[in-house]
Scaffold this motif. Structure first.
Motif, mmCIF file in Angstrom:
data_model
loop_
_atom_site.group_PDB
_atom_site.id
_atom_site.type_symbol
_atom_site.label_atom_id
_atom_site.label_comp_id
_atom_site.label_asym_id
_atom_site.label_seq_id
_atom_site.Cartn_x
_atom_site.Cartn_y
_atom_site.Cartn_z
ATOM 1 N N LEU A 1 57.519 66.017 22.228
ATOM 2 C CA LEU A 1 56.951 66.916 21.236
ATOM 3 C C LEU A 1 58.045 67.595 20.411
ATOM 4 C CD1 LEU A 1 54.376 68.193 20.107
ATOM 5 C CD2 LEU A 1 54.532 69.905 21.908
ATOM 6 N N VAL A 2 59.106 68.043 21.064
ATOM 7 C CA VAL A 2 60.218 68.681 20.348
ATOM 8 C C VAL A 2 60.882 67.690 19.407
ATOM 9 C CG1 VAL A 2 62.516 69.705 20.630
ATOM 10 C CG2 VAL A 2 60.627 70.467 22.083
ATOM 11 N N ARG A 3 61.138 66.464 19.879
ATOM 12 C CA ARG A 3 61.738 65.431 19.019
ATOM 13 C C ARG A 3 60.856 65.144 17.812
ATOM 14 N NH1 ARG A 3 63.318 62.974 23.907
ATOM 15 N NH2 ARG A 3 61.438 61.703 23.890
ATOM 16 N N ALA A 4 59.550 65.008 18.035
ATOM 17 C CA ALA A 4 58.617 64.718 16.945
ATOM 18 C C ALA A 4 58.599 65.846 15.915
ATOM 19 C CB ALA A 4 57.221 64.480 17.504
ATOM 20 N N CYS A 5 58.598 67.098 16.376
ATOM 21 C CA CYS A 5 58.601 68.235 15.454
ATOM 22 C C CYS A 5 59.895 68.304 14.661
ATOM 23 C CB CYS A 5 58.376 69.539 16.215
ATOM 24 S SG CYS A 5 56.697 69.724 16.831
ATOM 25 N N ARG A 6 61.015 68.061 15.309
ATOM 26 C CA ARG A 6 62.306 68.082 14.599
ATOM 27 C C ARG A 6 62.380 66.974 13.562
ATOM 28 N NH1 ARG A 6 66.254 69.404 19.721
ATOM 29 N NH2 ARG A 6 65.890 71.650 19.704
#
Length: 73
Positions: A28-33
């Motif tokens: 989720l963090v990778r996708a948001c970044r």
């Protein structure tokens, strides 16, 4: 609805520990970044009186410019 013990942080904001696995959180963090990388990058919004928000935001629609003026061509 959520089968885990939850805690209401603020009205409408609920903390559900262990809702996502560590790998799901990383994804989720990778996708948001990745999403916030462009075409308009994530930024600290400057408020009308000059203050700067402590959180960062990203545009999810029209690119709104605070001091936008329309001109006729």
């Amino acid at each position: 609805m959520i089968p885990l013990p939850t805690r209401e942080i603020a009205p409408g904001a609920v903390h559900a520990p262990s809702w996502l696995t560590l790998d799901e959180q990383r994804h989720l963090v990778r996708a948001c970044r990745e999403w916030a990388a462009g075409p308009v990058p994530i930024r600290h919004t400057v408020l009308p009186r000059g203050g700067v928000m402590s959180v960062q935001t990203v545009c999810v629609g029209w690119h709104w410019h605070q001091y936008w003026t329309l001109t006729r061509v």
